[in-house]
Write an enzyme that holds these catalytic residues in place. Structure first.
Site, PDB file in Angstrom:
ATOM      1  N   TYR A 178      -4.702  -6.430   1.604  1.00 40.11           N
ATOM      2  CA  TYR A 178      -3.455  -5.760   1.954  1.00 40.11           C
ATOM      3  C   TYR A 178      -3.529  -5.250   3.407  1.00 40.11           C
ATOM      4  CZ  TYR A 178      -1.747  -5.303  -2.970  1.00 40.11           C
ATOM      5  OH  TYR A 178      -1.273  -5.518  -4.245  1.00 40.11           O
ATOM      6  N   GLY A 179      -4.757  -5.013   3.860  1.00 39.49           N
ATOM      7  CA  GLY A 179      -4.997  -4.351   5.161  1.00 39.49           C
ATOM      8  C   GLY A 179      -4.181  -4.871   6.331  1.00 39.49           C
ATOM      9  N   GLU A 205     -17.428  -6.857   0.159  1.00 43.27           N
ATOM     10  CA  GLU A 205     -17.197  -7.807  -0.950  1.00 43.27           C
ATOM     11  C   GLU A 205     -18.382  -8.740  -1.120  1.00 43.27           C
ATOM     12  OE1 GLU A 205     -13.711  -9.362  -2.084  1.00 43.27           O
ATOM     13  OE2 GLU A 205     -12.874  -7.345  -2.036  1.00 43.27           O
ATOM     14  N   HIS A 265     -13.178   0.266   0.005  1.00 46.76           N
ATOM     15  CA  HIS A 265     -14.355  -0.604   0.059  1.00 46.76           C
ATOM     16  C   HIS A 265     -15.543   0.076   0.760  1.00 46.76           C
ATOM     17  CE1 HIS A 265     -11.755  -3.947  -1.024  1.00 46.76           C
ATOM     18  NE2 HIS A 265     -12.799  -4.749  -1.054  1.00 46.76           N
ATOM     19  N   ASP A 269      -5.485  -1.316  -6.964  1.00 47.45           N
ATOM     20  CA  ASP A 269      -5.978  -1.580  -5.599  1.00 47.45           C
ATOM     21  C   ASP A 269      -5.660  -3.036  -5.298  1.00 47.45           C
ATOM     22  OD1 ASP A 269      -7.373  -1.391  -3.134  1.00 47.45           O
ATOM     23  OD2 ASP A 269      -9.210  -2.111  -4.045  1.00 47.45           O
ATOM     24  N   SER A 270      -5.830  -3.420  -4.039  1.00 47.52           N
ATOM     25  CA  SER A 270      -5.650  -4.821  -3.677  1.00 47.52           C
ATOM     26  C   SER A 270      -6.735  -5.685  -4.327  1.00 47.52           C
ATOM     27  CB  SER A 270      -5.709  -4.968  -2.162  1.00 47.52           C
ATOM     28  OG  SER A 270      -6.916  -4.416  -1.682  1.00 47.52           O
ATOM     29  N   CYS A 327     -11.015   3.706   3.392  1.00 42.30           N
ATOM     30  CA  CYS A 327     -10.783   2.430   2.727  1.00 42.30           C
ATOM     31  C   CYS A 327     -11.687   2.448   1.502  1.00 42.30           C
ATOM     32  CB  CYS A 327     -11.177   1.276   3.658  1.00 42.30           C
ATOM     33  SG  CYS A 327     -11.138  -0.338   2.864  1.00 42.30           S
ATOM     34  N   CYS A 372      -6.014   2.543  -3.117  1.00 35.06           N
ATOM     35  CA  CYS A 372      -6.074   1.655  -1.962  1.00 35.06           C
ATOM     36  C   CYS A 372      -5.493   2.450  -0.809  1.00 35.06           C
ATOM     37  CB  CYS A 372      -5.214   0.415  -2.235  1.00 35.06           C
ATOM     38  SG  CYS A 372      -4.965  -0.646  -0.799  1.00 35.06           S
ATOM     39  N   ASN A 373      -6.268   2.591   0.247  1.00 34.90           N
ATOM     40  CA  ASN A 373      -5.796   3.387   1.383  1.00 34.90           C
ATOM     41  C   ASN A 373      -4.598   2.748   2.064  1.00 34.90           C
ATOM     42  OD1 ASN A 373      -7.925   5.717   2.327  1.00 34.90           O
ATOM     43  ND2 ASN A 373      -8.875   4.143   1.086  1.00 34.90           N
ATOM     44  N   THR A 374      -4.600   1.400   2.125  1.00 33.74           N
ATOM     45  CA  THR A 374      -3.496   0.715   2.801  1.00 33.74           C
ATOM     46  C   THR A 374      -2.193   0.968   2.041  1.00 33.74           C
ATOM     47  OG1 THR A 374      -5.106  -0.979   3.405  1.00 33.74           O
ATOM     48  CG2 THR A 374      -2.787  -1.495   3.779  1.00 33.74           C
TER      49      THR A 374
HETATM   50  N1  DGL Z   1      -8.974  -1.455  -0.664  1.00 34.24           N
HETATM   51  C1  DGL Z   1      -8.180  -1.606   0.535  1.00 34.24           C
HETATM   52  C2  DGL Z   1      -7.963  -0.248   1.169  1.00 34.24           C
HETATM   53  O1  DGL Z   1      -8.476   0.771   0.704  1.00 34.24           O
HETATM   54  C3  DGL Z   1      -8.864  -2.515   1.523  1.00 34.24           C
HETATM   55  C4  DGL Z   1      -8.830  -3.976   1.199  1.00 34.24           C
HETATM   56  C5  DGL Z   1      -7.587  -4.664   1.678  1.00 34.24           C
HETATM   57  O2  DGL Z   1      -7.388  -4.850   2.890  1.00 34.24           O
HETATM   58  O3  DGL Z   1      -6.800  -5.050   0.830  1.00 34.24           O
HETATM   59  O4  DGL Z   1      -7.253  -0.154   2.137  1.00 34.24           O
END
Ligand code: DGL
Length: 275
Positions: free
Chosen positions: A44-45, A154, A188, A12-13, A186, A75-77
């Site tokens: 990463y978003g 966070e 998070h 993940d990011s 996401c 990580c969804n992004t």
């Molecule tokens: N964990 C990232 C996601 O699921 C979100 C955090 C980011 O923007 O890096 O997209």
């Protein structure tokens, strides 16, 4: 090491992917996990497809050095922007978080109206909308980016008044559209579930992509016959690209358990792996 006893790689990011690790560990307690959180380059978003794809390749190469049998893009992004590229480059199974979340949402909606929340990258890619459309073209998908949710998660501000106010603002378009299912798109967001549910009320179903993804991982292990059947107690390993102590502090909130040692891998090393 036998094929089956090799670890599952997860990246993940940053810290959000630990919600996926927690679910894999719960559903598949025999599996060993190597986790990489790219804390030096988070978020990463808001980044471009090219940048996120480059990072995702470097993250995957790093995990491959640890002899992983599959990679979970937690990580969804990165799943939205880079999973196709990863699948075309590598011949081990690559599991993303979009398809499992989309499938669970389509199975849960009673009225054919699904809300999706995520980072800017995930939402502007329309990866969820397209995945939902492929499953059922009649379903209406309403997408909303919620960039402030990542720093709030966070920071551990899961049930503060300010989080509720921000959630009301972001989620108003989905409430007004009358969705009955919302995908937490996401990694998070599951830790803000309580506040998000408060905004929608109990009649709206929230889909946690972490839970659904662990189910997909289980399926892949069976399909490729690579589930770990050795009797050993699995020892997970955690790596980040910066500030490991912060990652450790936050980890308990995301994982529900204390972490073993967190090791650092430098950006220089990552870039070299990705060449
Ligand atoms: N964990 C990232 C996601 O699921 C979100 C955090 C980011 O923007 O890096 O997209």
């Amino acid at each position: 090491m036998s094929r089956e006893s090799r670890p599952i790689g997860v990246f993940d990011s940053g810290i959000g992917g630990l919600t996926v690790v927690a679910e894999i560990a719960r559903q598949l307690p025999k599996e060993k996990i190597v986790y990489f959180g790219d804390t030096a380059r988070l978020p990463y978003g808001p980044k471009s497809t090219e940048t996120v794809t480059q990072f995702a390749i470097q993250d995957t190469e790093f995990l491959l050095r640890h002899d992983v049998k599959m990679v979970v893009v937690a990580c969804n992004t990165a799943s939205s922007l880079a999973v196709d590229e990863l699948r075309s480059r590598y011949d081990i199974p690559i599991v993303g978080v979009i398809e499992p979340g989309a499938l669970a949402a389509v199975s849960s909606t009673l009225i054919g109206k699904i809300g999706v929340i995520g980072t800017e990258g995930t939402i502007t890619s329309h990866a969820y909308r397209e995945s939902i459309q492929r499953l059922d073209s009649e379903i209406e998908t309403i997408e909303q980016s919620c960039p402030l949710f990542v720093p709030l998660a966070e920071e551990g501000w899961t049930d503060r008044e300010v989080t509720l106010v921000i959630a009301h603002e972001y989620l108003a378009p989905l409430r007004n559209a009358g969705v009955d299912v919302v995908v937490l798109g996401c990694t998070h967001y599951p830790i803000l579930k309580g506040t998000i549910q408060k905004v929608f009320g109990p009649t709206v179903t929230l889909i946690d992509s972490a839970e659904e993804t662990a189910g997909d991982v289980a399926q892949v292990l069976t399909e490729f016959d690579i589930a770990n059947n050795s009797g050993e107690e699995p020892a997970h390993r955690f790596f980040v690209s910066d500030v490991p102590h912060r990652f450790r502090e936050q980890a308990e909130r995301f994982l529900g358990a204390e972490l073993p040692d967190v090791n650092v891998v430098s950006i220089d090393e990552l870039v070299a792996f990705g060449r």
